[in-house]
Design a protein around this motif. Structure first.
Motif, PDB file in Angstrom:
ATOM      1  N   ALA A 160       0.823  -1.215   0.000  1.00 33.62           N
ATOM      2  CA  ALA A 160       0.000   0.000   0.000  1.00 33.62           C
ATOM      3  C   ALA A 160       0.851   1.257   0.000  1.00 33.62           C
ATOM      4  O   ALA A 160       0.630   2.178  -0.787  1.00 33.62           O
ATOM      5  CB  ALA A 160      -0.942  -0.015   1.209  1.00 33.62           C
ATOM      6  N   ASN A 161       1.854   1.288   0.861  1.00 34.27           N
ATOM      7  CA  ASN A 161       2.697   2.478   0.959  1.00 34.27           C
ATOM      8  C   ASN A 161       3.970   2.333   0.144  1.00 34.27           C
ATOM      9  O   ASN A 161       4.466   3.299  -0.434  1.00 34.27           O
ATOM     10  CB  ASN A 161       3.017   2.769   2.431  1.00 34.27           C
ATOM     11  N   ASP A 162       4.512   1.127   0.096  1.00 30.98           N
ATOM     12  CA  ASP A 162       5.758   0.859  -0.635  1.00 30.98           C
ATOM     13  C   ASP A 162       5.465  -0.066  -1.802  1.00 30.98           C
ATOM     14  O   ASP A 162       5.511  -1.287  -1.656  1.00 30.98           O
ATOM     15  CB  ASP A 162       6.783   0.231   0.306  1.00 30.98           C
ATOM     16  N   ASP A 163       5.213   0.430  -2.995  1.00 28.63           N
ATOM     17  CA  ASP A 163       5.127   1.843  -3.280  1.00 28.63           C
ATOM     18  C   ASP A 163       3.824   2.121  -4.015  1.00 28.63           C
ATOM     19  O   ASP A 163       3.798   2.812  -5.013  1.00 28.63           O
ATOM     20  CB  ASP A 163       6.341   2.278  -4.084  1.00 28.63           C
ATOM     21  N   GLY A 164       2.728   1.517  -3.488  1.00 25.82           N
ATOM     22  CA  GLY A 164       1.430   1.877  -4.041  1.00 25.82           C
ATOM     23  C   GLY A 164       1.165   3.357  -3.918  1.00 25.82           C
ATOM     24  O   GLY A 164       0.537   3.969  -4.794  1.00 25.82           O
ATOM     25  N   SER A 165       1.680   3.965  -2.837  1.00 28.21           N
ATOM     26  CA  SER A 165       1.481   5.409  -2.648  1.00 28.21           C
ATOM     27  C   SER A 165       2.110   6.211  -3.770  1.00 28.21           C
ATOM     28  O   SER A 165       1.496   7.136  -4.318  1.00 28.21           O
ATOM     29  CB  SER A 165       2.036   5.847  -1.293  1.00 28.21           C
ATOM     30  N   GLY A 166       3.341   5.864  -4.150  1.00 25.32           N
ATOM     31  CA  GLY A 166       4.007   6.580  -5.229  1.00 25.32           C
ATOM     32  C   GLY A 166       3.330   6.364  -6.565  1.00 25.32           C
ATOM     33  O   GLY A 166       3.187   7.281  -7.371  1.00 25.32           O
ATOM     34  N   THR A 167       2.881   5.120  -6.806  1.00 28.16           N
ATOM     35  CA  THR A 167       2.180   4.813  -8.053  1.00 28.16           C
ATOM     36  C   THR A 167       0.860   5.574  -8.139  1.00 28.16           C
ATOM     37  O   THR A 167       0.518   6.145  -9.180  1.00 28.16           O
ATOM     38  CB  THR A 167       1.936   3.304  -8.161  1.00 28.16           C
ATOM     39  N   ALA A 168       0.095   5.597  -7.038  1.00 27.02           N
ATOM     40  CA  ALA A 168      -1.164   6.343  -7.019  1.00 27.02           C
ATOM     41  C   ALA A 168      -0.924   7.824  -7.258  1.00 27.02           C
ATOM     42  O   ALA A 168      -1.711   8.493  -7.951  1.00 27.02           O
ATOM     43  CB  ALA A 168      -1.876   6.130  -5.681  1.00 27.02           C
ATOM     44  N   ALA A 169       0.171   8.360  -6.718  1.00 27.29           N
ATOM     45  CA  ALA A 169       0.495   9.773  -6.924  1.00 27.29           C
ATOM     46  C   ALA A 169       0.816  10.062  -8.383  1.00 27.29           C
ATOM     47  O   ALA A 169       0.410  11.097  -8.932  1.00 27.29           O
ATOM     48  CB  ALA A 169       1.668  10.182  -6.033  1.00 27.29           C
ATOM     49  N   VAL A 170       1.557   9.156  -9.036  1.00 28.30           N
ATOM     50  CA  VAL A 170       1.868   9.336 -10.460  1.00 28.30           C
ATOM     51  C   VAL A 170       0.581   9.331 -11.281  1.00 28.30           C
ATOM     52  O   VAL A 170       0.388  10.160 -12.183  1.00 28.30           O
ATOM     53  CB  VAL A 170       2.839   8.243 -10.939  1.00 28.30           C
ATOM     54  N   ILE A 171      -0.311   8.393 -10.985  1.00 23.26           N
ATOM     55  CA  ILE A 171      -1.579   8.307 -11.715  1.00 23.26           C
ATOM     56  C   ILE A 171      -2.411   9.567 -11.502  1.00 23.26           C
ATOM     57  O   ILE A 171      -2.998  10.119 -12.446  1.00 23.26           O
ATOM     58  CB  ILE A 171      -2.340   7.040 -11.275  1.00 23.26           C
ATOM     59  N   GLU A 172      -2.460  10.058 -10.270  1.00 20.27           N
ATOM     60  CA  GLU A 172      -3.229  11.266  -9.989  1.00 20.27           C
ATOM     61  C   GLU A 172      -2.609  12.487 -10.668  1.00 20.27           C
ATOM     62  O   GLU A 172      -3.325  13.355 -11.175  1.00 20.27           O
ATOM     63  CB  GLU A 172      -3.324  11.488  -8.474  1.00 20.27           C
ATOM     64  N   ALA A 173      -1.292  12.557 -10.703  1.00 14.82           N
ATOM     65  CA  ALA A 173      -0.633  13.667 -11.397  1.00 14.82           C
ATOM     66  C   ALA A 173      -0.999  13.657 -12.881  1.00 14.82           C
ATOM     67  O   ALA A 173      -1.246  14.713 -13.482  1.00 14.82           O
ATOM     68  CB  ALA A 173       0.879  13.575 -11.219  1.00 14.82           C
ATOM     69  N   ALA A 174      -1.048  12.477 -13.477  1.00 12.13           N
ATOM     70  CA  ALA A 174      -1.431  12.375 -14.889  1.00 12.13           C
ATOM     71  C   ALA A 174      -2.869  12.837 -15.092  1.00 12.13           C
ATOM     72  O   ALA A 174      -3.183  13.527 -16.075  1.00 12.13           O
ATOM     73  CB  ALA A 174      -1.254  10.939 -15.380  1.00 12.13           C
ATOM     74  N   ARG A 175      -3.750  12.475 -14.171  1.00  7.03           N
ATOM     75  CA  ARG A 175      -5.155  12.895 -14.286  1.00  7.03           C
ATOM     76  C   ARG A 175      -5.279  14.413 -14.231  1.00  7.03           C
ATOM     77  O   ARG A 175      -5.991  15.026 -15.043  1.00  7.03           O
ATOM     78  CB  ARG A 175      -5.986  12.270 -13.156  1.00  7.03           C
ATOM     79  N   VAL A 176      -4.568  15.035 -13.301  1.00  7.51           N
ATOM     80  CA  VAL A 176      -4.673  16.487 -13.096  1.00  7.51           C
ATOM     81  C   VAL A 176      -3.970  17.267 -14.204  1.00  7.51           C
ATOM     82  O   VAL A 176      -4.537  18.202 -14.795  1.00  7.51           O
ATOM     83  CB  VAL A 176      -4.093  16.865 -11.721  1.00  7.51           C
ATOM     84  N   LEU A 177      -2.739  16.899 -14.521  1.00  6.51           N
ATOM     85  CA  LEU A 177      -1.933  17.713 -15.428  1.00  6.51           C
ATOM     86  C   LEU A 177      -2.283  17.491 -16.894  1.00  6.51           C
ATOM     87  O   LEU A 177      -2.004  18.362 -17.732  1.00  6.51           O
ATOM     88  CB  LEU A 177      -0.447  17.441 -15.191  1.00  6.51           C
ATOM     89  N   SER A 178      -2.882  16.356 -17.228  1.00  7.01           N
ATOM     90  CA  SER A 178      -3.257  16.116 -18.628  1.00  7.01           C
ATOM     91  C   SER A 178      -4.360  17.060 -19.089  1.00  7.01           C
ATOM     92  O   SER A 178      -4.639  17.146 -20.286  1.00  7.01           O
ATOM     93  CB  SER A 178      -3.685  14.658 -18.820  1.00  7.01           C
ATOM     94  N   ARG A 179      -4.971  17.774 -18.173  1.00 10.31           N
ATOM     95  CA  ARG A 179      -5.993  18.760 -18.536  1.00 10.31           C
ATOM     96  C   ARG A 179      -5.379  20.082 -19.003  1.00 10.31           C
ATOM     97  O   ARG A 179      -6.102  20.985 -19.428  1.00 10.31           O
ATOM     98  CB  ARG A 179      -6.880  19.032 -17.325  1.00 10.31           C
ATOM     99  N   HIS A 180      -4.056  20.202 -18.924  1.00  9.31           N
ATOM    100  CA  HIS A 180      -3.375  21.449 -19.270  1.00  9.31           C
ATOM    101  C   HIS A 180      -2.307  21.175 -20.320  1.00  9.31           C
ATOM    102  O   HIS A 180      -1.899  20.032 -20.541  1.00  9.31           O
ATOM    103  CB  HIS A 180      -2.727  22.056 -18.020  1.00  9.31           C
ATOM    104  N   LYS A 181      -1.848  22.233 -20.956  1.00  9.21           N
ATOM    105  CA  LYS A 181      -0.770  22.128 -21.935  1.00  9.21           C
ATOM    106  C   LYS A 181       0.487  22.758 -21.356  1.00  9.21           C
ATOM    107  O   LYS A 181       0.421  23.783 -20.664  1.00  9.21           O
ATOM    108  CB  LYS A 181      -1.154  22.815 -23.248  1.00  9.21           C
TER     109      LYS A 181
END
Length: 467
Positions: A160-181
């Motif tokens: 969960a934390n090692d390293d599901g946390s980092g993977t979840a953060a990468v996925i969330e960053a892609a969700r948020v930042l893909s809305r911008h150029k």
């Protein structure tokens, strides 16, 4: 007699005045004010705890994500987890009109923790930059998990934390930042094989070289979801950012010059860490960065290491308080003590703040021009210092920075906005201060500060940079 005493006193006073050194240039009362950017506030606000929980719950639900686990099952093992991740990236790409391309570089490895050869696969989502697409910002986390025995690929390893946390953060960053150029390309990298010998990081470094990417920064997130450590101490307001002091790819000649002139604490990775720290203070307070002057935790490693060994500036983000009962442990209870890396050990508010820090840093880096390719200083046996740099496409101005050699941050700044690529700093002696330059866009986005010479260069070519 009184007259003679007065004359002697005046003479001594005059001698004292003439011998006094010139006063140094006045220091600013506070660090220079840097304007905040609405975009960075916006992307920070878009990070969702609910989305992070959704992703992490799905990852834990695969039972084990060990790199040697099942790759065919649709519901259990590393193969199912990687396909699910690629599907999430594909969903985000559909929502942004195809702005993400998914790549799955793979290579077969054998080694001490791989008794039989296995294919290691990374899952990458590439958001191509609109202005300078060959310049690349990478955010990474590793999807693989393990229990006490590093080659046990069948027992439940929630990770969960090692390293599901980092993977979840990468996925969330892609969700948020893909809305911008963004001007630069962003790569969202979910890596495999970390627990088997940093294999996913090695594969990513090799892939970056093959693609000819000009990698400006790598933010590797590993163990970022817990706020209470093994000691019982809780710290939900700090995250550690680890950075190398001298370059892993430094040549003997460069090391000799650096030992003499300085640069031990000014690698591009170290100045990237300072850049991230400054963003935390401006956008996420009271959440803040603790810079750690090490490549990684003592006698331990992560996927940022192969990137550094390839010549790419990279840092590691890790929670402030680690709980070792939840890392690399079989799921069990012994004498009332619970072991295992399970979902209940994750503080999602804390994880969201670390994710926000990544999102803000990536958006800032990808919106700014790159640091100058070359920064030089002159001023030997002179009271003044001349700082010069190469022109940067997309830079409307430059900030020249200086600090005391024992200072952690850069408090002094002079902006140069007339198209010049050099400036002389009167009364600022080269022998006493460290110097650096950042590039600034017309919209006010600034690059990390680059220290002069090979010790601080972000993009100096090395043999390991070539395919």
């Amino acid at each position: 007699m009184r007259k003679q005493v007065l004359m002697v006193a005046l003479t001594l006073a005059g001698a004292a005045v003439s011998a006094a050194p010139a006063a140094p240039p006045p220091a600013p009362a506070a660090p220079p004010t840097i304007a905040t950017q609405p975009l960075l506030k916006s992307v920070a606000a878009d990070v969702s705890e609910a989305e992070l929980r959704k992703s992490l719950t799905a990852l834990v639900g695969f039972g084990t994500r060990h790199s040697l686990s099942d790759t065919a099952s649709p519901t259990r093992g590393i193969g199912a987890a990687r396909r699910w991740t690629a599907g999430r990236f594909a969903d985000f790409s559909k929502a942004c009109g195809g702005c993400l391309s998914v790549a799955t570089p793979a290579e077969t490895f054998t080694g001490k923790r791989i008794p039989t050869s296995v294919e290691i696969v990374d899952v990458l989502a590439v958001q191509r930059g609109t202005g300078d697409p060959n310049r690349v910002i990478i955010m990474s986390g590793h999807i693989d998990s393990r229990v006490s025995d590093p080659i046990n690929a069948t027992s439940d390893a929630p990770g969960a934390n090692d390293d599901g946390s980092g993977t979840a953060a990468v996925i969330e960053a892609a969700r948020v930042l893909s809305r911008h150029k963004f001007d630069a390309t962003i790569v969202y990298a979910v890596l495999s094989g970390e627990e088997q010998g940093l294999l996913g990081g090695k594969l990513l470094a090799k892939y970056a070289r093959a693609q000819g990417w000009k990698v400006e920064a790598v933010l590797n997130n590993d163990i970022i979801g817990n706020s209470t450590g093994s000691s019982g101490v809780k710290d939900a307001t700090h995250v550690r950012v680890f950075s190398e002091g001298t370059k892993a790819v430094e040549t003997p000649e460069q090391a000799n010059a650096r030992r003499y002139n300085g640069g031990e604490v000014d690698s591009p990775a170290r100045n990237l860490a300072r850049f991230i720290d400054g963003l935390a203070e401006r956008y996420l307070a009271p959440f803040d960065v603790t810079m750690v002057y090490r490549t990684d935790r003592y006698a331990r490693g992560g996927d940022q290491v192969p990137m550094l060994e390839a010549g790419y500036p990279a840092v590691r983000l890790t929670e402030m308080q680690e709980h070792y009962d939840r890392q690399h442990q079989d799921l069990r209870t012994e004498n009332g003590r619970v072991y295992g890396d399970v979902l209940s050990g994750v503080d999602f508010t804390y994880l969201a703040n670390v994710t926000r820090l990544n999102v803000v840093a990536i958006a800032a880096l990808a919106s700014a021009p790159p640091p100058p390719d070359t920064v030089t200083i002159e001023g030997s046996v002179s009271p003044d210092t001349k700082v010069s740099w190469s022109a940067v496409p997309g830079a409307a101005s430059y900030d020249v920075w200086w600090r005391a050699t024992d200072a952690a941050q850069w408090p002094h700044k002079r902006s140069v906005g007339d198209g010049s690529t050099s400036v002389t700093l009167p009364g600022v002696t080269i022998d006493t201060w460290f110097f650096g330059v950042s590039s600034v866009s017309a919209a006010g986005f600034a690059s990390p500060i680059e220290f002069p010479g090979p010790a601080g260069a972000f993009f100096t070519p090395t043999k390991t940079d070539k395919p």
